[in-house]
Design a protein around this motif. Sequence first.
Motif, PDB file in Angstrom:
ATOM      1  N   LYS A 425      -8.783  -5.927  12.641  1.00 13.84           N
ATOM      2  CA  LYS A 425     -10.331  -5.951  12.578  1.00 13.84           C
ATOM      3  C   LYS A 425     -10.873  -5.281  11.625  1.00 13.84           C
ATOM      4  O   LYS A 425     -11.878  -5.827  10.730  1.00 13.84           O
ATOM      5  N   VAL A 426     -10.626  -4.103  11.468  1.00 12.46           N
ATOM      6  CA  VAL A 426     -11.212  -3.287  10.291  1.00 12.46           C
ATOM      7  C   VAL A 426     -10.918  -3.772   9.023  1.00 12.46           C
ATOM      8  O   VAL A 426     -11.983  -4.009   8.294  1.00 12.46           O
ATOM      9  N   MET A 427      -9.867  -4.251   8.698  1.00 11.47           N
ATOM     10  CA  MET A 427      -9.496  -4.885   7.405  1.00 11.47           C
ATOM     11  C   MET A 427     -10.016  -6.148   7.145  1.00 11.47           C
ATOM     12  O   MET A 427     -10.599  -6.643   6.146  1.00 11.47           O
ATOM     13  N   TYR A 428     -10.502  -7.061   8.267  1.00 10.68           N
ATOM     14  CA  TYR A 428     -10.914  -8.419   7.986  1.00 10.68           C
ATOM     15  C   TYR A 428     -12.393  -8.825   8.400  1.00 10.68           C
ATOM     16  O   TYR A 428     -12.916  -9.670   7.930  1.00 10.68           O
ATOM     17  N   PHE A 429     -12.864  -7.853   9.044  1.00 15.26           N
ATOM     18  CA  PHE A 429     -14.112  -7.951   9.432  1.00 15.26           C
ATOM     19  C   PHE A 429     -15.242  -6.845   9.306  1.00 15.26           C
ATOM     20  O   PHE A 429     -16.580  -7.037   9.426  1.00 15.26           O
ATOM     21  N   ASP A 430     -14.852  -5.678   9.000  1.00 11.87           N
ATOM     22  CA  ASP A 430     -15.757  -4.680   8.442  1.00 11.87           C
ATOM     23  C   ASP A 430     -15.875  -4.721   6.819  1.00 11.87           C
ATOM     24  O   ASP A 430     -15.123  -5.230   6.294  1.00 11.87           O
ATOM     25  N   GLU A 431     -17.129  -4.236   6.493  1.00 13.21           N
ATOM     26  CA  GLU A 431     -17.532  -4.542   5.143  1.00 13.21           C
ATOM     27  C   GLU A 431     -17.006  -3.062   4.421  1.00 13.21           C
ATOM     28  O   GLU A 431     -16.647  -2.048   4.931  1.00 13.21           O
ATOM     29  N   PRO A 432     -16.401  -3.328   3.213  1.00 15.82           N
ATOM     30  CA  PRO A 432     -15.666  -2.250   2.509  1.00 15.82           C
ATOM     31  C   PRO A 432     -17.115  -1.079   2.046  1.00 15.82           C
ATOM     32  O   PRO A 432     -17.829  -1.573   1.718  1.00 15.82           O
ATOM     33  N   VAL A 433     -16.607   0.029   2.084  1.00 14.73           N
ATOM     34  CA  VAL A 433     -17.455   1.041   1.821  1.00 14.73           C
ATOM     35  C   VAL A 433     -17.122   1.611   0.519  1.00 14.73           C
ATOM     36  O   VAL A 433     -18.047   1.630  -0.377  1.00 14.73           O
ATOM     37  N   GLU A 434     -15.717   2.023   0.559  1.00 13.89           N
ATOM     38  CA  GLU A 434     -15.283   2.277  -0.823  1.00 13.89           C
ATOM     39  C   GLU A 434     -14.083   1.196  -1.177  1.00 13.89           C
ATOM     40  O   GLU A 434     -13.423   1.223  -0.353  1.00 13.89           O
ATOM     41  N   THR A 435     -14.125   0.896  -2.570  1.00  5.65           N
ATOM     42  CA  THR A 435     -12.847   0.190  -2.797  1.00  5.65           C
ATOM     43  C   THR A 435     -11.553   0.892  -3.188  1.00  5.65           C
ATOM     44  O   THR A 435     -11.598   1.936  -4.120  1.00  5.65           O
ATOM     45  N   LEU A 436     -10.636   0.623  -2.474  1.00  6.57           N
ATOM     46  CA  LEU A 436      -9.275   1.409  -2.818  1.00  6.57           C
ATOM     47  C   LEU A 436      -8.639   1.014  -4.068  1.00  6.57           C
ATOM     48  O   LEU A 436      -8.894  -0.142  -4.594  1.00  6.57           O
ATOM     49  N   ASP A 437      -8.088   2.080  -4.862  1.00  2.00           N
ATOM     50  CA  ASP A 437      -7.401   1.878  -6.133  1.00  2.00           C
ATOM     51  C   ASP A 437      -6.279   0.685  -5.896  1.00  2.00           C
ATOM     52  O   ASP A 437      -5.743   0.437  -4.952  1.00  2.00           O
ATOM     53  N   ARG A 438      -6.345  -0.083  -7.097  1.00  8.20           N
ATOM     54  CA  ARG A 438      -5.250  -1.156  -7.153  1.00  8.20           C
ATOM     55  C   ARG A 438      -3.890  -0.572  -7.434  1.00  8.20           C
ATOM     56  O   ARG A 438      -3.656   0.290  -8.261  1.00  8.20           O
ATOM     57  N   PRO A 439      -2.847  -0.593  -6.297  1.00 13.25           N
ATOM     58  CA  PRO A 439      -1.740   0.054  -6.685  1.00 13.25           C
ATOM     59  C   PRO A 439      -0.787  -0.719  -7.614  1.00 13.25           C
ATOM     60  O   PRO A 439      -1.109  -1.676  -7.885  1.00 13.25           O
ATOM     61  N   GLY A 440       0.370  -0.065  -8.104  1.00 12.68           N
ATOM     62  CA  GLY A 440       1.131  -0.477  -9.107  1.00 12.68           C
ATOM     63  C   GLY A 440       1.997  -1.528  -8.366  1.00 12.68           C
ATOM     64  O   GLY A 440       2.304  -1.635  -7.213  1.00 12.68           O
ATOM     65  N   VAL A 441       2.577  -2.392  -9.467  1.00  9.11           N
ATOM     66  CA  VAL A 441       3.436  -3.562  -8.715  1.00  9.11           C
ATOM     67  C   VAL A 441       4.605  -3.112  -8.150  1.00  9.11           C
ATOM     68  O   VAL A 441       5.331  -3.587  -7.027  1.00  9.11           O
ATOM     69  N   MET A 442       5.415  -2.281  -8.708  1.00  2.00           N
ATOM     70  CA  MET A 442       6.635  -1.952  -8.395  1.00  2.00           C
ATOM     71  C   MET A 442       6.805  -0.343  -8.186  1.00  2.00           C
ATOM     72  O   MET A 442       6.093   0.425  -8.853  1.00  2.00           O
ATOM     73  N   PRO A 443       7.354   0.033  -7.059  1.00  2.00           N
ATOM     74  CA  PRO A 443       8.273  -0.918  -6.193  1.00  2.00           C
ATOM     75  C   PRO A 443       7.430  -1.192  -5.145  1.00  2.00           C
ATOM     76  O   PRO A 443       8.095  -2.191  -4.154  1.00  2.00           O
ATOM     77  N   LEU A 444       6.134  -0.953  -4.979  1.00  2.00           N
ATOM     78  CA  LEU A 444       5.358  -1.158  -3.680  1.00  2.00           C
ATOM     79  C   LEU A 444       5.569  -2.731  -3.429  1.00  2.00           C
ATOM     80  O   LEU A 444       5.709  -3.280  -2.367  1.00  2.00           O
ATOM     81  N   GLY A 445       5.049  -3.777  -4.555  1.00  2.69           N
ATOM     82  CA  GLY A 445       5.022  -5.178  -4.337  1.00  2.69           C
ATOM     83  C   GLY A 445       6.667  -5.711  -3.701  1.00  2.69           C
ATOM     84  O   GLY A 445       6.302  -6.597  -2.892  1.00  2.69           O
ATOM     85  N   LEU A 446       7.401  -5.272  -4.370  1.00  4.06           N
ATOM     86  CA  LEU A 446       8.784  -5.807  -4.025  1.00  4.06           C
ATOM     87  C   LEU A 446       8.794  -5.313  -2.414  1.00  4.06           C
ATOM     88  O   LEU A 446       9.435  -6.027  -1.638  1.00  4.06           O
ATOM     89  N   VAL A 447       8.796  -4.083  -2.111  1.00  2.00           N
ATOM     90  CA  VAL A 447       8.832  -3.702  -0.616  1.00  2.00           C
ATOM     91  C   VAL A 447       8.221  -4.457   0.395  1.00  2.00           C
ATOM     92  O   VAL A 447       8.730  -4.942   1.348  1.00  2.00           O
ATOM     93  N   LEU A 448       6.789  -4.583  -0.052  1.00  2.00           N
ATOM     94  CA  LEU A 448       5.804  -5.370   0.925  1.00  2.00           C
ATOM     95  C   LEU A 448       6.466  -6.582   0.936  1.00  2.00           C
ATOM     96  O   LEU A 448       6.162  -7.323   2.130  1.00  2.00           O
ATOM     97  N   GLY A 449       6.646  -7.679   0.011  1.00  2.00           N
ATOM     98  CA  GLY A 449       7.160  -8.704  -0.025  1.00  2.00           C
ATOM     99  C   GLY A 449       8.300  -9.099   0.665  1.00  2.00           C
ATOM    100  O   GLY A 449       8.468  -9.870   1.695  1.00  2.00           O
ATOM    101  N   VAL A 450       9.242  -8.237   0.236  1.00  2.00           N
ATOM    102  CA  VAL A 450      10.615  -8.339   1.158  1.00  2.00           C
ATOM    103  C   VAL A 450      10.480  -7.996   2.731  1.00  2.00           C
ATOM    104  O   VAL A 450      10.862  -8.783   3.608  1.00  2.00           O
ATOM    105  N   ALA A 451       9.575  -6.965   3.169  1.00  2.00           N
ATOM    106  CA  ALA A 451       9.726  -6.356   4.574  1.00  2.00           C
ATOM    107  C   ALA A 451       8.677  -7.554   5.061  1.00  2.00           C
ATOM    108  O   ALA A 451       9.015  -7.807   6.518  1.00  2.00           O
ATOM    109  N   SER A 452       7.611  -8.111   4.549  1.00  2.00           N
ATOM    110  CA  SER A 452       6.622  -9.362   5.162  1.00  2.00           C
ATOM    111  C   SER A 452       7.695 -10.452   5.530  1.00  2.00           C
ATOM    112  O   SER A 452       7.372 -11.139   6.814  1.00  2.00           O
TER     113      SER A 452
END
Length: 479
Positions: A425-452
């Motif tokens: 609910k917080v992620m999809y229905f609340d308005e952002p107060v501060e924008t989080l930094d954009r993370p690096g693609v590797m290895p975060l993107g690979l882990v998120l993609g495979v785990a998802s």
Amino acid sequence: MMELPNLAPALPELLMVAAAIVLLMLGVLRRKTTSGTLSALAIVAMALAALLVAGQSGERTVTFGGMFVIDSFSMFAKLMVLLASIVTLALSHAWLKAESLDSAEYPVLVLFATGAMMMMISANNLIALYLGLELQSLSLYVLAASQRDSARATEAGLKYFVLGSLASGLLLYGASLVYGFAGTTGFDALAAALKGAPPLGAVVGMVFIMAGLSFKISAVPFHMWTPDVYEGAPTPVTAFFAVAPKIAAFCLLMRVLTGPFGGMAAEWRQIIIFVSVASMLLGSFGALLQTNIKRLMAYSAIGHVGYALIGLAAGGPDGVRAVLIYLAIYLAMNIGAFAVILSMREKGRARETVDDLAGLSKTHPLMAAAMAIFMLSMAGIPPMAGFWGKWMVFMVAIDQGLIALSVIGVLTSVVGAVYYLRVIKVMYFDEPVETLDRPGVMPLGLVLGVASLLVLLFNLLPAGLFASASDAAASLFGG
């Protein structure tokens, strides 16, 4: 002339210890060696150890005077632990570097801890069990307090050390009682000696051993360290604590209860049922008011331990198989969730509250979608993998007549869904107060993609996992 033991079954553990010593000396003697290089070398060492484990036959082999055993169960558990350590170490480097904590000691301590976990899983003697457990614990105490300029991390490390020492004392006292009444510390000899009507002293000793191991898996009422250590320790350390040590200790608990204490199932099942119910209740209700995402994950971990214990309470190969599959699913869910938590930075500063995820779907839609998948899976909502994990432990418990335990599990799952859905609910229905930094693609993107994908499409790809878990469970019972 003394005959040397067969070292082949323990080659993965020997590789881990040798790699840890080499990397430690490299970090000391070559100051210019970066922690990123050491982390990469540690990951290579763990990958090689995983290949050695996977290459073992799976037939039950005992060495080191009966203290060390390998079988399909140990192979399955070690591969989960190594995978958890590899992924969490790969995810750690960017966070540690941003916080100026990328020391040479970190990957070395992870290597020592992981090697000790592998030794624990293959322990076939109470002495080997204690040695493995303590080597793991000593490494984890240092990791928890590794952020030396943080009062929270120092407090977390101190609490973990004091309470962990108490738990180790309980376990050692229980082992001494069992030895005193059974006359042996070997698992095979204990299984033969404790059949039928075991001595009361041996039962008391078993209870103390279970108390010590319950601390390691953060089961109620030995959970008191978990929320504080999860919140206070550096986030990569929390991610590591949430998966590898917990899986290793849980597999050790299964080996101990089904092996040397297999003839005392009527006694230990009562304790497991109580601990399971207490963990599910506290994990579900304790997380409802949490605002720190790491503390929320701590209570979530306590609750998931309770659900996994349902399968252990059911007993038998089917119960162990259900627990192993549950732990594999738990591994994927938690690694994915902590990958998101590790990427929570705002203007270079680490963020840890649930409200920091506000509006994530608008600023980082793919990350929000991945986190939503993990939260739904932890809540046990179909068709996510978490649903199938809970379904398996509930069904095997019902087959064994533990209907009330399964009903409590379902009801606490409903309560737990509230705080998982609150994150969505917080992620999809609340308005952002501060924008989080954009993370690096590797290895975060690979882990998120495979785990998802693993969590989302689990019902399409479980055949190999089921077969491996079945073989592992059968080997634990001599099959």
